[in-house]
Write a protein that holds these residues in place. Structure first.
Motif: not given
Length: 423
Positions: A162-176
């Motif tokens: 729904k958000e149009g984003v892929p699953p996180p690959r980095t800690w920064a993406e996970l945290e965001h």
């Protein structure tokens, strides 16, 4: 007979108690002793009940070596305590074959409780390569891999779509994503296993390894944890609790509690073992059909999982070592390993099963799990592993609860692990 499994790590604590010839001595030679006889198989758990039929098959084809079942506690810590207490009894030990958690191999081998095994008796070349390392100590094979495991990042694929984003690959993406997307859907951001028990040691080790650090080297003789990588890894987790994208409730989570929170629709992301994916995808789960799995993220890309699972070892004082070896060969054979996956939802050690198209259709996370296992690392090897793990749990928990800064925690870890290593 109720089978109990220490959920998530795939720990099937297996004990074979036999009658007859006793092999004595602190370290029996490879292949010493002969004899066959009836077996008593004790287990700390099997939540899926797949082993009963397996043992019925063994009993039909091995009438002189029939297996009967007894139970040990379903807690890994309690099982370890009971197992080591019994093994300290030497030739009075009731246990002949032990299916030990992978991180116990070094401890049991160094203590002289399990015997070296001949490599040529078991199909080690058919196993995923990293799992064999968990069964060795001081350059010798002391066990045979039975079940493997690697941590995965489970996520709500419906929410990310729904958000149009892929699953996180980095800690920064996970945290965001945990900070910004999860609250919009009434979800907590991320959780792992952060109660002070073995699961916290695993989560902490994965954070340190993913940042490029280590905890111990040289079979536990050298402490290597005092590093920028360890500070970064523990700091990442501590920041999650401090900023709230890891909920405080996760400080009470083991595998089952964290799986249940995700399965009940309360989490956007969860670090857990593959069994959690299988259970959360099953009929009746609130998130069935809406979850995905990817490798654990790290600072700059995919991180490093800790290897889980269990290994089959033979007591130094085994009464029927030939029967013990035959049972191990049976439990690690391809047909049985296939059932470990299809009936028990536990990751097998046979490499070919991860590339079987039919199995991939049934278990779509297998390619991801294979990649995670191949890049995974064992927990710190040490003859004093139980003490090492207790130190890691206590110190990291203090960092997660804010009693110590990550920098203070890493310095304390180095001091206390050095004290354990020099005992």
């Amino acid at each position: 007979m109720r089978w109990m499994r220490a959920a998530g790590r795939g720990l099937l604590v297996l004990v074979v108690v036999m009658t007859g010839y006793v092999v004595s001595g602190a370290h029996a030679d490879e292949g010493s002793g002969t004899g066959r006889g009836p077996l008593t198989l004790a287990t700390a758990g099997d939540l899926t009940g797949y082993l009963g039929p397996l043992l019925e098959g063994w009993n039909r084809t091995h009438p002189a070596e029939k297996v009967t079942l007894v139970e040990l506690p379903d807690s890994a810590d309690e099982t370890h305590a009971q197992m080591t207490t019994d093994l300290r009894g030497g030739d009075r030990s009731r246990f002949d074959v032990l299916n030990i958690d992978v991180n116990w191999t070094s401890e049991f081998a160094a203590a002289g409780w399990i015997r070296p095994l001949p490599r040529d008796r078991f199909p080690l070349k058919t196993f995923l390569p990293p799992v064999v390392d968990t069964a060795t100590y001081d350059g010798r094979l002391y066990a045979v891999p039975y079940v493997t495991n690697a941590g995965l990042l489970l996520y709500r694929k419906d929410v990310l779509a729904k958000e149009g984003v892929p699953p996180p690959r980095t800690w920064a993406e996970l945290e965001h994503d945990a900070k910004t997307i999860a609250p919009r859907y009434g979800l907590d951001g991320y959780a792992g296993q952060f109660l002070p028990y073995e699961g916290l040691t695993v989560n902490a080790a994965e954070a340190v390894y993913s940042a490029g650090g280590t905890i111990l080297g040289d079979e536990g003789a050298r402490v290597t944890v005092n590093s920028a990588a360890a500070r970064e890894g523990i700091g990442f987790l501590a920041r999650g609790f401090r900023e709230g994208w890891i909920p405080k409730a996760a400080l009470t989570y083991k595998e089952e509690e964290s799986k249940q929170a995700f399965q009940d629709g309360h989490l956007l992301f969860l670090r857990n073992w593959p069994y959690a994916y299988a259970v959360a995808s099953a009929k009746g789960s609130k998130v069935a059909g809406r979850i995905g799995a990817v490798p654990l993220p790290g600072p700059n890309g995919p991180g490093t999982s800790v290897l889980g699972g269990s290994n089959l070892a033979v007591n130094t004082h085994a009464r029927h070592p030939d029967s013990a070896a035959r049972l191990i060969a049976y439990l690690t054979s391809e047909p049985v390993q296939r059932q470990v996956l299809t009936k028990g939802a536990l990751p097998p050690v046979r490499a070919a099963l991860y590339q079987d198209p039919a199995l991939i259709r049934q278990f779509p996370y297998l390619p991801t799990l294979r990649a995670a296992v191949l890049s995974a690392a064992p927990r710190p090897k040490s003859a004093h592993y139980d003490q090492v793990s207790l130190v890691v749990q206590a110190v990291v928990h203090d960092a997660l609860t804010g009693r110590e800064t990550p920098e203070e925690a890493v310095r304390r870890l180095a001091r206390e692990l050095a004290a354990v290593s020099h005992r």
